[in-house]
Design an enzyme around this catalytic site. Structure first.
Site, PDB file in Angstrom:
ATOM      1  N   GLU A 260       1.062  -1.238  -0.160  1.00 12.62           N
ATOM      2  CA  GLU A 260       0.076  -0.095  -0.097  1.00 12.62           C
ATOM      3  C   GLU A 260       0.925   1.162   0.085  1.00 12.62           C
ATOM      4  O   GLU A 260       0.472   2.044  -0.538  1.00 12.62           O
ATOM      5  CB  GLU A 260      -0.983   0.004   1.412  1.00 12.62           C
ATOM      6  CG  GLU A 260      -2.052   0.903   1.155  1.00 12.62           C
ATOM      7  CD  GLU A 260      -3.114   0.768   2.287  1.00 12.62           C
ATOM      8  OE1 GLU A 260      -3.914   1.797   2.386  1.00 12.62           O
ATOM      9  OE2 GLU A 260      -3.030  -0.209   3.087  1.00 12.62           O
TER      10      GLU A 260
ATOM     11  N   HIS B 229       9.973 -26.476   0.666  1.00 12.32           N
ATOM     12  CA  HIS B 229       9.310 -27.576   0.101  1.00 12.32           C
ATOM     13  C   HIS B 229       8.543 -27.313  -1.224  1.00 12.32           C
ATOM     14  O   HIS B 229       7.715 -28.000  -1.679  1.00 12.32           O
ATOM     15  CB  HIS B 229       8.815 -28.547   0.759  1.00 12.32           C
ATOM     16  CG  HIS B 229       9.693 -29.223   1.891  1.00 12.32           C
ATOM     17  ND1 HIS B 229      10.441 -30.378   1.644  1.00 12.32           N
ATOM     18  CD2 HIS B 229      10.146 -28.869   2.921  1.00 12.32           C
ATOM     19  CE1 HIS B 229      11.171 -30.515   2.481  1.00 12.32           C
ATOM     20  NE2 HIS B 229      11.148 -29.615   3.639  1.00 12.32           N
TER      21      HIS B 229
ATOM     22  N   LYS C 173     -12.840   1.882  -2.028  1.00 11.55           N
ATOM     23  CA  LYS C 173     -13.995   2.211  -1.345  1.00 11.55           C
ATOM     24  C   LYS C 173     -15.167   2.977  -1.651  1.00 11.55           C
ATOM     25  O   LYS C 173     -16.334   2.512  -1.317  1.00 11.55           O
ATOM     26  CB  LYS C 173     -13.219   2.836   0.120  1.00 11.55           C
ATOM     27  CG  LYS C 173     -12.191   1.950   0.941  1.00 11.55           C
ATOM     28  CD  LYS C 173     -11.718   3.077   2.009  1.00 11.55           C
ATOM     29  CE  LYS C 173     -10.837   2.149   2.783  1.00 11.55           C
ATOM     30  NZ  LYS C 173     -10.119   3.027   3.694  1.00 11.55           N
TER      31      LYS C 173
END
Length: 434
Positions: free
Chosen positions: A273, A294, A405
């Site tokens: 951000e 792994h 938003k």
């Protein structure tokens, strides 16, 4: 805390020692700008003053009336939850901590049905008091308490700004309230009541967390701290910037401690951000040692040369002995410990990357405790601010997040927003498997 940048030198991508020497002159100038911003308490830079500004007694006194709960639920999202979650995951407590940081109805239903609501404390965190996800989750939690005949006003406090819905709610119902610090973006607020209230409820040493942050801040204030060769935070910020400029667009953060896995989530928000602007930035990836040796290590060692791997470990930890065995090929493990095995895995990963000419940085903290966590989080924030300054991006804004938003609010009928129209106008090409 120390940072070893040796395995980022002369790799591919990488930076030479001469390149670091040249970059250090820019770091010194950036340090001057950072210190000036701190002295003036400018927006964003004020975050680097939090260890001195935050009063641990105020946090502890606010939560003290709740006594000894069995659980605490932090209702927040992004920076309103991840700092608290980092402390909670890293430090052991008899008080269980949960985080409603998403609006997944299945998760919220499961969590609320499993909690002893009459012995649960709820902390609602939003600087603006208008964050849709946070307020929606709070309304759901409040309803669940009322249905369970629990007086939600006796079990709730808020952490918010000077005005807004949550501040008004606290005044109306006489709820305890903590202040979100002024001039501090949420992702930089871990060393404030935003991140520390949950820690205080869980019985952690809030003062020690802030002391760790202060120790890292002191390094910025010392004579000569403007050099990347003398300040761990600046060493990390400068090297990540240099490698990003040379093609390391991915930063894979790989702690070698289960308790630090959530730290990698906190780091991911901070890094993405803050730095992802103007076509620039470094994509944070999350891994866990030794588990991801792994899986992901295959890509980091043999895939595209576009990655830096950040290896993180405590140098001291509780240990557990490996029992002796007569199984063929495994007798070498007997008499050693899980900690020794994990350290061997850490060093093998580091050496594997170096042998392939892939850059890595080693970060070591003393142990996973309050002081070391405060130091680590502060150092990463300072590193991020330095990286942003060197890249000439505005580290403390988040326009893309704000766009989303507004779009969501418009889609829910919360006002007229052109961003919502962009969502409605989305082009579709559906391949239906039904």
């Amino acid at each position: 805390m120390n940072v070893d940048i040796g395995n980022a030198l002369d790799t591919s991508p990488g930076v030479s020692r001469d390149g670091l020497e040249r970059l250090d002159r820019r770091v010194e100038r950036a340090h001057g700008r950072i210190q000036e911003g701190r002295e003036r308490g400018e927006h964003g830079f004020a975050a680097l003053n939090l260890p001195e500004r935050c009063d641990p007694r105020e946090v502890e006194d606010t939560v003290a009336p709740f006594g000894d709960p069995r659980a605490v639920v932090t209702v927040g999202i992004g920076g309103s939850a991840l700092g608290a979650a980092t402390f909670s995951a890293a430090l052991e407590s008899d008080v269980d901590a949960y985080f409603l940081d998403n609006v997944d109805p299945a998760h919220a239903r499961r969590l609320l049905s499993s909690l002893p609501l009459e012995e649960t404390v709820v902390n609602v965190v939003s600087k603006s008091g208008t964050t849709a996800e946070t307020l929606a989750n709070f309304l759901v939690v409040r309803d669940a308490m009322q249905r369970a005949s629990v007086d939600w006003t006796d079990r709730t406090f808020v952490t918010t700004g000077p005005s807004g819905n949550l501040r008004e709610l606290a005044a109306k119902h006489d709820l305890p309230a903590l202040d979100v610090p002024e001039g501090v973006p949420g992702r930089f607020a871990a060393l404030s009541p935003v991140g520390l209230a949950c820690a205080a409820i869980q019985g952690h040493d809030v003062e020690a967390i802030l002391e760790g942050g202060s120790a890292a801040a002191d390094r910025l204030d010392r004579a000569g701290a403007g050099s990347l060769f003398e300040t761990p935070a600046y060493a990390y910020g400068a090297v990540t910037y240099a490698l990003a400029q040379r093609g390391a667009g991915v930063n894979a953060v790989m702690p070698y401690a289960e308790s630090l896995e959530t730290f990698a989530e906190w780091f991911a928000q901070l890094w993405a951000e803050s730095l992802g602007k103007d076509g620039l930035g470094q994509t944070p990836a999350r891994a866990l040692g030794a588990t991801d040796q792994h899986s992901q290590l295959q890509l980091y060692r043999a895939g595209p040369r576009d990655k830096l791997v950040t290896l993180l470990r405590p140098t001291e930890r509780p240990d557990l002995e490996i029992p002796e065995t007569d199984l063929e090929g495994l007798s070498y493990l007997g008499g050693s410990t899980l900690g020794e095995l994990l350290d061997a895995e850490f060093e093998a990963t580091e050496a594997s990357l170096a042998a392939a000419g892939r850059p890595s940085v080693r970060i070591e903290i003393d142990r996973v405790d309050e002081r070391s966590l405060g130091e680590l989080l502060y150092a990463m924030e300072a590193a991020c601010v330095l990286h942003g300054d060197l890249a000439s991006v505005d580290t403390f804004v988040q326009p893309a997040v704000e766009w989303g938003k507004r779009a969501a609010r418009g889609l829910l009928g919360g006002g007229e927003f052109p961003e919502a129209e962009a969502v409605r106008d989305k082009e579709t090409l559906i391949v239906d498997g039904n």
